[in-house]
Motif scaffolding. Structure first.
Motif, PDB file in Angstrom:
ATOM      1  N   LEU A 470      43.115  39.661  43.187  1.00 45.99           N
ATOM      2  CA  LEU A 470      41.920  40.103  42.271  1.00 45.99           C
ATOM      3  C   LEU A 470      41.236  40.298  43.641  1.00 45.99           C
ATOM      4  O   LEU A 470      40.382  39.371  44.291  1.00 45.99           O
ATOM      5  CB  LEU A 470      41.053  39.820  41.054  1.00 45.99           C
ATOM      6  N   THR A 471      40.289  42.079  43.400  1.00 44.91           N
ATOM      7  CA  THR A 471      38.923  41.618  44.171  1.00 44.91           C
ATOM      8  C   THR A 471      38.032  41.337  43.545  1.00 44.91           C
ATOM      9  O   THR A 471      37.981  40.977  41.849  1.00 44.91           O
ATOM     10  CB  THR A 471      38.780  43.601  44.671  1.00 44.91           C
ATOM     11  N   GLU A 472      37.151  41.101  43.950  1.00 40.94           N
ATOM     12  CA  GLU A 472      35.838  40.683  42.825  1.00 40.94           C
ATOM     13  C   GLU A 472      35.433  41.535  41.748  1.00 40.94           C
ATOM     14  O   GLU A 472      35.240  41.266  40.671  1.00 40.94           O
ATOM     15  CB  GLU A 472      34.657  40.953  43.779  1.00 40.94           C
ATOM     16  N   THR A 473      35.470  43.698  42.290  1.00 39.85           N
ATOM     17  CA  THR A 473      35.371  44.277  41.224  1.00 39.85           C
ATOM     18  C   THR A 473      36.379  44.180  40.200  1.00 39.85           C
ATOM     19  O   THR A 473      36.331  44.231  38.988  1.00 39.85           O
ATOM     20  CB  THR A 473      35.610  45.283  41.644  1.00 39.85           C
ATOM     21  N   GLU A 474      37.723  44.007  40.362  1.00 41.72           N
ATOM     22  CA  GLU A 474      38.763  43.492  39.656  1.00 41.72           C
ATOM     23  C   GLU A 474      38.680  42.150  38.645  1.00 41.72           C
ATOM     24  O   GLU A 474      39.391  42.639  36.811  1.00 41.72           O
ATOM     25  CB  GLU A 474      40.254  43.757  40.471  1.00 41.72           C
ATOM     26  N   LEU A 475      38.043  41.770  39.063  1.00 42.57           N
ATOM     27  CA  LEU A 475      38.349  40.220  38.198  1.00 42.57           C
ATOM     28  C   LEU A 475      36.653  40.637  37.417  1.00 42.57           C
ATOM     29  O   LEU A 475      37.375  39.733  36.083  1.00 42.57           O
ATOM     30  CB  LEU A 475      37.400  39.325  39.648  1.00 42.57           C
ATOM     31  N   ALA A 476      36.127  41.357  37.571  1.00 41.13           N
ATOM     32  CA  ALA A 476      34.852  41.292  36.869  1.00 41.13           C
ATOM     33  C   ALA A 476      35.660  42.256  35.420  1.00 41.13           C
ATOM     34  O   ALA A 476      34.966  42.126  34.216  1.00 41.13           O
ATOM     35  CB  ALA A 476      33.640  42.117  37.270  1.00 41.13           C
ATOM     36  N   THR A 477      36.313  43.597  35.867  1.00 38.89           N
ATOM     37  CA  THR A 477      37.252  44.681  34.828  1.00 38.89           C
ATOM     38  C   THR A 477      37.479  43.292  33.683  1.00 38.89           C
ATOM     39  O   THR A 477      38.108  44.033  32.155  1.00 38.89           O
ATOM     40  CB  THR A 477      37.946  45.596  35.964  1.00 38.89           C
ATOM     41  N   LEU A 478      39.042  42.660  34.718  1.00 39.41           N
ATOM     42  CA  LEU A 478      39.420  42.442  33.192  1.00 39.41           C
ATOM     43  C   LEU A 478      38.510  40.547  32.875  1.00 39.41           C
ATOM     44  O   LEU A 478      39.310  40.867  31.849  1.00 39.41           O
ATOM     45  CB  LEU A 478      40.442  41.155  34.121  1.00 39.41           C
ATOM     46  N   LYS A 479      37.909  40.327  33.154  1.00 38.42           N
ATOM     47  CA  LYS A 479      37.144  39.300  32.049  1.00 38.42           C
ATOM     48  C   LYS A 479      36.889  40.057  31.287  1.00 38.42           C
ATOM     49  O   LYS A 479      36.631  40.399  29.996  1.00 38.42           O
ATOM     50  CB  LYS A 479      36.314  38.694  32.857  1.00 38.42           C
ATOM     51  N   SER A 480      35.390  41.295  31.389  1.00 41.77           N
ATOM     52  CA  SER A 480      35.146  41.886  30.524  1.00 41.77           C
ATOM     53  C   SER A 480      36.285  42.796  28.791  1.00 41.77           C
ATOM     54  O   SER A 480      35.684  42.917  28.494  1.00 41.77           O
ATOM     55  CB  SER A 480      33.852  43.536  30.812  1.00 41.77           C
ATOM     56  N   LYS A 481      37.434  42.712  30.148  1.00 45.12           N
ATOM     57  CA  LYS A 481      38.175  43.938  29.090  1.00 45.12           C
ATOM     58  C   LYS A 481      39.117  42.070  28.267  1.00 45.12           C
ATOM     59  O   LYS A 481      39.349  42.520  27.389  1.00 45.12           O
ATOM     60  CB  LYS A 481      39.786  44.117  30.172  1.00 45.12           C
ATOM     61  N   TYR A 482      38.991  40.791  28.754  1.00 48.53           N
ATOM     62  CA  TYR A 482      39.609  40.100  28.212  1.00 48.53           C
ATOM     63  C   TYR A 482      38.928  38.282  28.823  1.00 48.53           C
ATOM     64  O   TYR A 482      38.879  37.718  28.673  1.00 48.53           O
ATOM     65  CB  TYR A 482      41.450  39.455  28.737  1.00 48.53           C
ATOM     66  N   PRO A 483      37.600  38.974  27.427  1.00 47.33           N
ATOM     67  CA  PRO A 483      36.472  37.908  27.692  1.00 47.33           C
ATOM     68  C   PRO A 483      37.758  36.258  26.950  1.00 47.33           C
ATOM     69  O   PRO A 483      36.910  35.353  27.450  1.00 47.33           O
ATOM     70  CB  PRO A 483      36.015  38.769  26.181  1.00 47.33           C
ATOM     71  N   SER A 484      38.671  36.482  26.631  1.00 49.47           N
ATOM     72  CA  SER A 484      38.849  35.285  25.895  1.00 49.47           C
ATOM     73  C   SER A 484      40.372  34.812  27.208  1.00 49.47           C
ATOM     74  O   SER A 484      40.359  33.035  27.290  1.00 49.47           O
ATOM     75  CB  SER A 484      40.207  34.837  24.266  1.00 49.47           C
ATOM     76  N   ALA A 485      40.010  35.369  28.315  1.00 46.01           N
ATOM     77  CA  ALA A 485      41.140  35.037  29.083  1.00 46.01           C
ATOM     78  C   ALA A 485      40.783  33.997  30.065  1.00 46.01           C
ATOM     79  O   ALA A 485      39.193  34.257  30.379  1.00 46.01           O
ATOM     80  CB  ALA A 485      41.957  36.097  29.840  1.00 46.01           C
ATOM     81  N   GLN A 486      41.321  32.692  30.700  1.00 44.82           N
ATOM     82  CA  GLN A 486      40.814  31.558  31.885  1.00 44.82           C
ATOM     83  C   GLN A 486      40.762  32.730  33.169  1.00 44.82           C
ATOM     84  O   GLN A 486      42.782  32.975  33.516  1.00 44.82           O
ATOM     85  CB  GLN A 486      41.201  30.137  31.135  1.00 44.82           C
ATOM     86  N   PHE A 487      40.627  32.860  34.320  1.00 43.72           N
ATOM     87  CA  PHE A 487      40.536  33.152  34.880  1.00 43.72           C
ATOM     88  C   PHE A 487      40.387  31.533  36.499  1.00 43.72           C
ATOM     89  O   PHE A 487      38.983  31.142  36.042  1.00 43.72           O
ATOM     90  CB  PHE A 487      40.020  33.853  36.106  1.00 43.72           C
ATOM     91  N   LYS A 488      40.986  31.258  36.938  1.00 44.71           N
ATOM     92  CA  LYS A 488      40.674  30.054  38.082  1.00 44.71           C
ATOM     93  C   LYS A 488      41.334  30.094  39.442  1.00 44.71           C
ATOM     94  O   LYS A 488      41.913  30.810  39.147  1.00 44.71           O
ATOM     95  CB  LYS A 488      41.300  28.724  37.220  1.00 44.71           C
ATOM     96  N   LEU A 489      40.262  30.030  39.896  1.00 48.50           N
ATOM     97  CA  LEU A 489      40.645  29.869  41.299  1.00 48.50           C
ATOM     98  C   LEU A 489      41.470  29.637  41.504  1.00 48.50           C
ATOM     99  O   LEU A 489      41.465  27.911  41.412  1.00 48.50           O
ATOM    100  CB  LEU A 489      38.777  30.146  42.257  1.00 48.50           C
ATOM    101  N   TYR A 490      42.646  30.095  42.518  1.00 52.18           N
ATOM    102  CA  TYR A 490      43.548  28.812  42.775  1.00 52.18           C
ATOM    103  C   TYR A 490      42.647  28.137  44.517  1.00 52.18           C
ATOM    104  O   TYR A 490      42.602  28.465  45.195  1.00 52.18           O
ATOM    105  CB  TYR A 490      45.107  29.813  43.387  1.00 52.18           C
TER     106      TYR A 490
END
Length: 634
Positions: A470-490
């Motif tokens: 994901l790009t930074e923009t895509e990451l921000a979009t998915l975080k706002s759409k899925y607030p309960s999701a966990q995104f951890k940088l590999y």
């Protein structure tokens, strides 16, 4: 052979051809044949060609062709038109030139009358030869097809002559432009996504950093290193030039998107089934992997206890000694002992591999080059190929990456973020990082593509999360759409080498400097310095590990270590001064890019040009990406 010999030949050729004897027949002075450069201009005028064509004799890659053109035009002006005459004019004109100079009956009076069938017939075979040598088969197919579609006009050149001339000089012009000004380049892999996409066609500006004079100027026009369809080399090393770069209007800057010849492409595994005849990205990495495979297949498996079988045997033995209530706890201890024993045996085996690494590398090179076999990770089997080929600098594959470090920079990578001279490098708009995503349920691939621009198997691999690029923009979009999701940088950290087992140390060969004692990863890299021309380093185990390939492969010195001392070109050396500038290149698709983290530094003589524009873009699944046409590259 050095190009110096070719240019010396061009200088003395007018004397060998005895132009001082033949020039007066055309009304010129004998002395005009004795002035280098000027004599070619006069010969061109005598032959009925523009005098400025003589300038093209100076340009590597075009000079040989123009020499042949001069000779054929000159002998035809003197009445030599046959197939045999044309062959001599192209490849060995000396006999005809001697006849022209010494036979007074041979005069420069011949001009083809295109209305006379006899004139057309006498040159027909020679014209066919010129067209065939200019563009084999295809040239004739084009000429004959067009000949059927148009009516021959009285007094006009034959279609073969017209297209022979047109194609020849179109190729000369196109070769000059491609070599020194602009070159088209297609993005073959996803290492620069999403800045650049697979299927993008770029314009590479070679003048920005200064055009490189080709090292191998004797080359089939408009192809890189292999002639399509016939799978043979497109060049010869009969003439080789030293590295020379014409003046440019800019130096390579941090974060430029740069096209360069692949540094690890000096030796390549050649397999015509693969794109451009290459198998894998890194021959030297392939050798390491093949060495490990050959070692592992040689291991006597009976020396390594079968874990499950041994546990079954031990349980059977202990079941007679312990009650069922105690047996499980006893077996847990036994299992730990067994696993430690197995690990000790495996570590001893891999330590043998480390100790005999050069032996196994030699076996791997033999397997690849002589037996022409190696293991394919993609096919999960050993496959046959055509061995290895050595490629000069300008014929190594063209790669494209972003320049992260320029000469003299200090670089480190920490938690997937790059630091240049202690300062964080910018994260570019379309730069990808990889995240491990959990607690998410994604919609269908069609919705993901239309709504978020994310494609299955390119940007993500499962509807339930997992790895996502994901790009930074895509990451921000998915975080706002899925607030309960966990995104951890590999993030794979650098291991403490002193605590690594021999098996873990073998894994260190994956990343530069491909050393058992350096545990760099795709997301973390220890601090290192980018070499700069004229700078001197002390030779010690650390610097030798990082810079030995530069000394041997790029600056072409012999290097040997004896009893803790270093010898360069047979002389004892304690320091080394770099002869070229170097660069550190990384792909914007940071977790899916074979770049400097794998194969190291890019020498200045490998720099091709700056990627300036996407002029066309075709999606691999079909269709044109209209929005990307004629867009600039940031």
């Amino acid at each position: 052979m050095s190009a110096l010999y070719y240019y010396l030949f061009f200088l003395i050729y007018p004397y060998i051809a005895m132009w001082w004897k033949s020039f007066p027949k055309a009304g010129r002075k004998s002395w005009e044949a004795l002035i280098p450069g000027y004599n070619y201009a006069i010969a061109s005028k005598i032959a009925g060609q523009p005098a400025w064509w003589a300038f093209l004799m100076v340009i590597p890659g075009i000079h040989i062709v123009m020499w042949m053109v001069f000779n054929v035009s000159y002998i035809r002006k003197h009445g030599f038109f046959s197939l045999t005459d044309t062959l001599q004019g192209i490849f060995f004109p000396f006999l005809i030139m001697a006849k022209i100079a010494n036979d007074e009956t041979v005069q420069p009076t011949f001009t083809t009358d295109w209305e006379k069938q006899t004139d057309i017939e006498r040159r027909k075979n020679g014209d066919h030869l010129v067209l065939f040598l200019t563009l084999p088969i295809i040239g004739h197919a084009v000429a004959l097809t067009l000949g059927l579609l148009q009516k021959k006009k009285k007094g006009r050149k034959t279609i073969i002559k017209e297209w022979g001339d047109s194609i020849l000089f179109a190729l000369v012009a196109a070769s000059g432009i491609r070599t020194y000004i602009f070159e088209p380049f297609q993005i073959p892999t996803g290492s620069m996504e999403k800045t650049l996409l697979v299927g993008d066609f770029l314009v590479v500006n070679k003048m920005t950093y200064g055009s490189k004079v080709p090292v191998t100027p004797l080359s089939f026009p408009l192809v890189h290193n292999t002639i399509p369809w016939v799978d043979i080399k497109s060049y010869t090393t009969l003439e080789k030039l030293e590295y020379t770069r014409l003046p440019g209007w800019s130096e390579v800057k941090n974060y430029d998107v740069v096209v360069f010849n692949y540094p690890s492409g000096d030796t390549a595994v050649y397999d015509p089934r693969m794109p451009n005849g290459l198998m894998g990205h890194d021959y030297h990495g392939i050798v390491n992997s093949e060495a490990r495979r050959l070692f592992e297949t040689s291991i006597d498996k009976s020396k390594i206890p079968d874990r499950n079988l041994e546990l079954q045997k031990r349980r059977a033995q202990l079941s007679e000694k312990y009650e069922a209530s105690k047996l499980d706890s006893v077996m847990a201890i036994e299992q730990q002992k067994l696993e430690k024993n197995i690990q000790k045996i495996v570590n001893n085996l891999y330590q043998d591999f480390i100790d005999d690494f050069e032996y196994w590398k030699d076996k791997a090179r033999h397997e690849i080059a002589v037996n022409k076999r190696t293991y394919s990770n993609a096919e999960e089997r050993v496959i046959s190929h055509y061995g290895v080929v050595y490629r000069p600098v300008d014929k190594r594959e063209n790669y494209i990456k972003r320049c992260i470090g320029i000469p003299g920079d200090s670089i480190r990578i920490e938690d997937a973020h790059v630091y240049v001279n202690g300062e964080a490098a910018p994260i570019f708009e379309h730069q990808n990082l990889q995240y491990i995503v959990s607690n998410i349920s994604l919609p269908s691939p069609q919705v993901m593509k239309s709504k978020y621009g994310l494609e299955l198997n390119r940007d993500y691999y499962s509807s339930n999360g997992g790895a996502m690029n994901l790009t930074e923009t895509e990451l921000a979009t998915l975080k706002s759409k899925y607030p309960s999701a966990q995104f951890k940088l590999y993030n794979r950290l650098i291991a403490d080498v002193s605590k690594q087992s021999p098996g873990e140390k073998v894994g260190n060969l994956q990343y530069y400097p491909k050393s058992f004692d350096h545990s760099n990863t795709e997301s973390n890299f220890s601090t290192f310095w980018v070499p700069k021309k004229g700078e001197t380093i002390e030779l010690n185990p650390y610097t030798v590990t990082w810079y030995k390939r530069i000394i041997t492969a790029y600056e072409l010195h012999s290097f040997e270590e004896k009893d803790g001392q270093y010898f360069i070109d047979g002389e004892l050396a304690t320091h080394y001064t770099f002869e070229m500038d170097y660069y550190w290149m990384m792909g914007d698709n940071r977790y899916n890019s074979a770049d400097s983290r794998v194969w190291g530094f890019v020498p200045e003589d490998h720099i091709v040009g700056k990627a300036s524009m996407v002029w066309y873009s075709k999606h691999p699944a079909g269709g044109v990406r209209w929005e990307r046409l004629f867009t600039g590259i940031e």
